[in-house]
Enzyme design. Structure first.
Site, PDB file in Angstrom:
ATOM      1  N   THR A  44       1.923  -2.196   4.632  1.00  0.00           N
ATOM      2  CA  THR A  44       1.128  -1.067   3.500  1.00  0.00           C
ATOM      3  C   THR A  44       0.058  -1.204   4.600  1.00  0.00           C
ATOM      4  O   THR A  44      -0.111  -1.273   5.720  1.00  0.00           O
ATOM      5  CB  THR A  44       0.288  -2.126   2.472  1.00  0.00           C
ATOM      6  OG1 THR A  44      -0.870  -1.100   2.053  1.00  0.00           O
ATOM      7  CG2 THR A  44      -0.233  -3.576   3.291  1.00  0.00           C
ATOM      8  N   ASP A  45      -0.636   0.022   4.367  1.00  0.00           N
ATOM      9  CA  ASP A  45      -1.684   0.881   5.095  1.00  0.00           C
ATOM     10  C   ASP A  45      -2.733  -0.321   4.853  1.00  0.00           C
ATOM     11  O   ASP A  45      -3.685   0.721   5.854  1.00  0.00           O
ATOM     12  CB  ASP A  45      -1.850   2.258   4.918  1.00  0.00           C
ATOM     13  CG  ASP A  45      -2.131   2.470   3.649  1.00  0.00           C
ATOM     14  OD1 ASP A  45      -1.789   1.098   2.931  1.00  0.00           O
ATOM     15  OD2 ASP A  45      -2.256   3.936   3.173  1.00  0.00           O
ATOM     16  N   GLU A  46      -2.784  -0.642   3.788  1.00  0.00           N
ATOM     17  CA  GLU A  46      -4.040  -1.258   3.802  1.00  0.00           C
ATOM     18  C   GLU A  46      -4.460  -2.292   4.844  1.00  0.00           C
ATOM     19  O   GLU A  46      -6.141  -2.994   4.909  1.00  0.00           O
ATOM     20  CB  GLU A  46      -4.097  -2.452   2.716  1.00  0.00           C
ATOM     21  CG  GLU A  46      -4.516  -0.819   1.027  1.00  0.00           C
ATOM     22  CD  GLU A  46      -4.478  -2.127   0.095  1.00  0.00           C
ATOM     23  OE1 GLU A  46      -5.020  -2.810  -0.136  1.00  0.00           O
ATOM     24  OE2 GLU A  46      -3.412  -1.646  -0.919  1.00  0.00           O
ATOM     25  N   TYR A  57      -5.457  -9.944  -0.114  1.00  0.00           N
ATOM     26  CA  TYR A  57      -4.044  -9.362   0.323  1.00  0.00           C
ATOM     27  C   TYR A  57      -4.075  -8.836   2.120  1.00  0.00           C
ATOM     28  O   TYR A  57      -2.487  -8.922   2.312  1.00  0.00           O
ATOM     29  CB  TYR A  57      -3.842  -8.117  -1.044  1.00  0.00           C
ATOM     30  CG  TYR A  57      -2.475  -7.094  -0.757  1.00  0.00           C
ATOM     31  CD1 TYR A  57      -1.587  -7.350  -0.774  1.00  0.00           C
ATOM     32  CD2 TYR A  57      -3.045  -5.698  -0.251  1.00  0.00           C
ATOM     33  CE1 TYR A  57      -0.708  -6.406  -0.368  1.00  0.00           C
ATOM     34  CE2 TYR A  57      -2.266  -5.316  -0.059  1.00  0.00           C
ATOM     35  CZ  TYR A  57      -0.784  -5.100  -0.158  1.00  0.00           C
ATOM     36  OH  TYR A  57       0.450  -4.341   0.118  1.00  0.00           O
ATOM     37  N   LYS A  88      -0.921  -9.664   4.661  1.00  0.00           N
ATOM     38  CA  LYS A  88      -0.233  -8.394   4.993  1.00  0.00           C
ATOM     39  C   LYS A  88       0.056  -8.558   5.985  1.00  0.00           C
ATOM     40  O   LYS A  88       0.469  -7.892   7.147  1.00  0.00           O
ATOM     41  CB  LYS A  88       0.362  -6.895   4.047  1.00  0.00           C
ATOM     42  CG  LYS A  88       0.375  -7.569   2.793  1.00  0.00           C
ATOM     43  CD  LYS A  88       1.916  -7.672   2.868  1.00  0.00           C
ATOM     44  CE  LYS A  88       3.152  -6.507   3.260  1.00  0.00           C
ATOM     45  NZ  LYS A  88       3.677  -6.765   3.125  1.00  0.00           N
TER      46      LYS A  88
END
Length: 358
Positions: A133-135, A167, A171
């Protein structure tokens, strides 16, 4: 090829499985433990296809992973299995550590042992594709906070990691593990980081399906804070095409950012959904009248934006859907699939607010 997809009953995973079965001659083994967000009804279109097989296995179960790899002999692994909802990670981070970190480690070790036993040709063509993810990059300056448009950056593949939530931290950890296994052991890995996905078959804890279903039932449409948080929105079927492009044409050791080229404020997203519903399912009052503002998420990132020029330049992928066309397709799908919506909510989750117990 035979492709092992972990998390293939989830939102993005099921889109990848459907894309492969419907648009290629490859076979798919779907490995999923069927948590609350995993739903085999999302794969009804491929169920019974001779090129599709399902294995109900948790990626933390090394014995079962070894069995599946030995039995099915995949040429490629696409790793999408993950806990993915930020609000849930705030309330209960342990599941995110277990699945996203320990599970990825367990899978990497099982795949490494399997890969080491392949003949030289098979070893050279094998790929382990980790979908992230970009997060993991944290957040970016908001347009309201900068003086010049030229000062508004986007995430690059080289952007340093600075995750904000349990989260995104889990990741980020899994991304680091995958790259370490490539650097240390030579496992042929590729990493992709994507922006916010939306589209059909999305579990209704996420913004877009939550708003659609709440609107139709006359419930409040909750906006966190002022609703000025910006996300880059990527239609899930465009993402599935990109992932297949990466796993078949991408270069080992590389990272590819995948974005939809659609930066929108959360409030804009909700307002657009309301306008579509006003047209398709008109009622006496405007759906936007149901918008309410609620306490913001703890540590809420202000802005995400993906620069996906690398995958466009090197692999020739660009998104097909605009935000407007993709969102309309999404709303129309939920209107036409009320049975799926009802069945997926028959568990303990009833669209209540999560993640406020910081």
């Amino acid at each position: 090829m035979k492709i092992l997809v972990t998390g293939g009953a989830g939102f993005i995973g099921s889109a990848v499985v459907r894309h492969i079965i419907e648009n290629t001659s490859d076979s798919v083994v779907n490995l999923d433990c069927l948590t609350y967000a995993g739903n085999l009804e999302s794969l009804a279109l491929v169920e019974g296809n001779a090129r599709y097989a399902f294995e109900q296995v948790n990626i933390c179960n090394r014995t079962e992973l070894d069995r599946v790899l030995t039995q099915h002999q995949p040429d490629v692994v696409m790793h999408l299995a993950a806990e993915s909802h930020v609000d849930r990670s705030i309330t209960g981070p342990a599941a995110f550590i277990e699945t996203n970190i320990v599970g990825t480690y367990t899978l990497l070790e099982a795949v490494r042992e399997y890969w080491n036993k392949l003949d030289n040709m098979a070893k050279q063509t094998f790929r382990f594709h980790h979908i992230s993810t970009d997060e993991v990059y944290g957040d970016l300056p908001h347009p309201d906070e900068v003086e010049f448009v030229s000062d508004i950056p986007m995430f690059l593949e080289t952007t340093p990691y600075a995750p904000s939530s349990p989260y995104s931290a889990s990741k980020a950890s899994s991304d680091h593990l995958v790259r370490a296994w490539q650097r240390t052991y030579g496992l042929p890995t590729i990493v992709t980081n994507c922006s916010n996905n939306y589209g059909p078959y999305h579990f209704p804890e996420k913004l877009i399906p939550l708003v659609i279903l709440n609107a139709l039932e006359g419930k409040d449409l909750p906006i966190y804070g002022k609703g000025d948080q910006i996300r880059d929105w990527l239609f899930v079927e465009d993402h599935a095409r990109a992932l297949y492009k990466v796993v078949t044409e991408g270069k080992v050791g590389e990272t590819y950012n995948i974005g939809g080229h659609n930066e929108k404020k959360n409030l804009e997203v909700v307002q657009t959904i309301c306008l579509i519903l006003d047209e398709l399912v008109p009622k006496a009052s405007a759906y936007a009248d149901q918008i309410t503002y609620v306490q913001d998420r703890p540590g809420h990132d202000r802005r995400y934006a993906i620069d996906s020029s690398k995958i466009q330049r090197q692999l020739g992928w660009i998104p097909i859907e605009t935000f407007e066309s993709g969102l309309r397709k999404t709303v129309e799908w939920y209107l036409a699939n009320s049975v799926w919506c009802q069945n997926v909510q028959n568990g303990s989750y009833q669209r209540e607010r999560l993640g406020i117990n910081a």
